[in-house]
Design a protein around this motif. Sequence first.
Motif, PDB file in Angstrom:
ATOM      1  N   LEU A   1      -2.955   4.105 -11.106  1.00 44.95           N
ATOM      2  CA  LEU A   1      -3.091   3.093 -10.535  1.00 44.95           C
ATOM      3  C   LEU A   1      -4.298   1.855 -11.246  1.00 44.95           C
ATOM      4  O   LEU A   1      -4.644   0.933 -10.826  1.00 44.95           O
TER       5      LEU A   1
ATOM      6  N   ALA B   1       0.774  -1.183   0.190  1.00 47.76           N
ATOM      7  CA  ALA B   1      -0.149  -0.010  -0.027  1.00 47.76           C
ATOM      8  C   ALA B   1       0.811   1.107  -0.020  1.00 47.76           C
ATOM      9  O   ALA B   1       0.625   2.267  -0.660  1.00 47.76           O
ATOM     10  N   ILE B   2       1.972   1.235   0.613  1.00 48.72           N
ATOM     11  CA  ILE B   2       3.007   2.338   1.056  1.00 48.72           C
ATOM     12  C   ILE B   2       3.494   2.795  -0.517  1.00 48.72           C
ATOM     13  O   ILE B   2       3.593   3.777  -0.916  1.00 48.72           O
TER      14      ILE B   2
ATOM     15  N   GLY C   1       0.931   3.576  -3.250  1.00 49.85           N
ATOM     16  CA  GLY C   1       0.378   4.878  -2.787  1.00 49.85           C
ATOM     17  C   GLY C   1       1.070   6.014  -3.085  1.00 49.85           C
ATOM     18  O   GLY C   1       0.983   7.029  -3.462  1.00 49.85           O
TER      19      GLY C   1
ATOM     20  N   SER D   1       1.914   6.807  -6.508  1.00 50.91           N
ATOM     21  CA  SER D   1       0.704   7.480  -7.430  1.00 50.91           C
ATOM     22  C   SER D   1       0.791   9.014  -7.018  1.00 50.91           C
ATOM     23  O   SER D   1       0.425   9.934  -7.824  1.00 50.91           O
ATOM     24  N   LEU D   2       0.941   9.299  -5.631  1.00 47.97           N
ATOM     25  CA  LEU D   2       0.863  10.721  -5.060  1.00 47.97           C
ATOM     26  C   LEU D   2       2.148  11.667  -5.397  1.00 47.97           C
ATOM     27  O   LEU D   2       2.097  12.653  -5.905  1.00 47.97           O
TER      28      LEU D   2
END
Length: 453
Positions: A336, A322-323, A326, A329-330
């Motif tokens: 995604l 997830a990290i 994520g 993506s950020l």
Amino acid sequence: MPAMCPSSPWKCWSRTWRASSCTLRASACAIRRYVMLNQILALAWKDLKIFFKDPGAVALIFLQPFMFIVVMSYALSGLFEPGKGQIQLLAVNQDRGTQAAAIIRQLDEMDAFQVETTWEGQPLTREMAENLIVKGKRNMALVFPPDFSEVLEQAPGATLRRTKVLVIVDPATSSQFVEPVLGTLQGLIERSIYTAMAPKGLDYLFEKLAPQTPVEQREAFKTQAQEAISGGLLGGKEPVVTLERTVPPGMRVEKYPNSFQQNVPGYTIYGIFWIVSLLAGSVLQEKREGTFRRLLVAPMSRGVMLAGKLLPYYIINLIQLAIMLGASSLLFRMSLGHSLAGLVAVSLAAAAAATGLGVLVAALARTEAQVGGLTVLLLLTMSALGGCFVPRFIMPNWLRTIGLITPHAWALEAYQDLLVRGYGLWEVLPKVGALTAFATAFFSIGVWRFRFE
């Protein structure tokens, strides 16, 4: 005889004492150095005996770099050996003339390309080419339109006609692979255009401007002009044949992927499998401390005991996924994909395969050295075969087939399906099933081989 100085005996004795003292000090230093050397050699010999008492760790130490060298050398062999590792291109010839066939022949004669116009004995169609790309058997296809020769050979003076050559590309293919192909194809098409249109254009000019020019002079001028044109010295404002890059039907690609979408999945998979080292090391420590032996008296099965040990590392793996996704993506604005459900399913299955492999390594290894050596050997080899370091499409066919025995290859394909090809949950379910099978096999063999003491 002259009288001796009263101090002379003292000076003589002093000189003798100093010389003896220097000799003694030198001898003492030599003895100390000898003792220190013996101590160093004794300690080194002790550690060497300890190291060679573990044959498994010794074998892994030497096997790790060898296996990595072998896999990476074969994977990259086509980039360094002329004639090997040719770029495989599918070519669909719908042309009613001969110009497309000539370009296909010129491409195939180049050392860098291997052009296929048939598949399993059947002439390629556009549908067949798209299906082969969807299945991952090929990465790129060229589709020449029916009017290709007619456009190249059209007479001057009339309304200018244009056409397009379709270049169907798997969006997961890197631009370093695609752009050289497009550039080469564009160059061959432009040369064919000049060669086909120049004679008619020159005849048209002679008829309009100098109809009285003798035939011999016309032909000589046409030859020189045609050589100049085909060499690229002249050109039009807008080409009559353009290349249109597209993807097979069913792939939702709003824009072609950037380097992050192509690299993040591979290195993310490589990273999550390092949980194997933490899990196996923790299990070995609990064995050494007797924790498992004490737990054996509890009313629980061995599978339940190992599952409880595996669960926290499985959660850690999911947090890691997830990290990484994520943050990409950020920070890098990496898309995604269109299916959150597909992304969750693939991540759950990939994390399960990684933690299952940790149980297997913990069951096979007997010492900390074996845990470290086996972990590095498996992870580097499987990552290389699975395409985390080198794109699988540039590997030889036999190496690509071998790569399918690794969970890395299936996880990478699944993530690329979601992030790059625009697929959804339904399309990645077979790969999720394969990852689940890997996790089940790793965990089952680990439970079977596991020793609690």
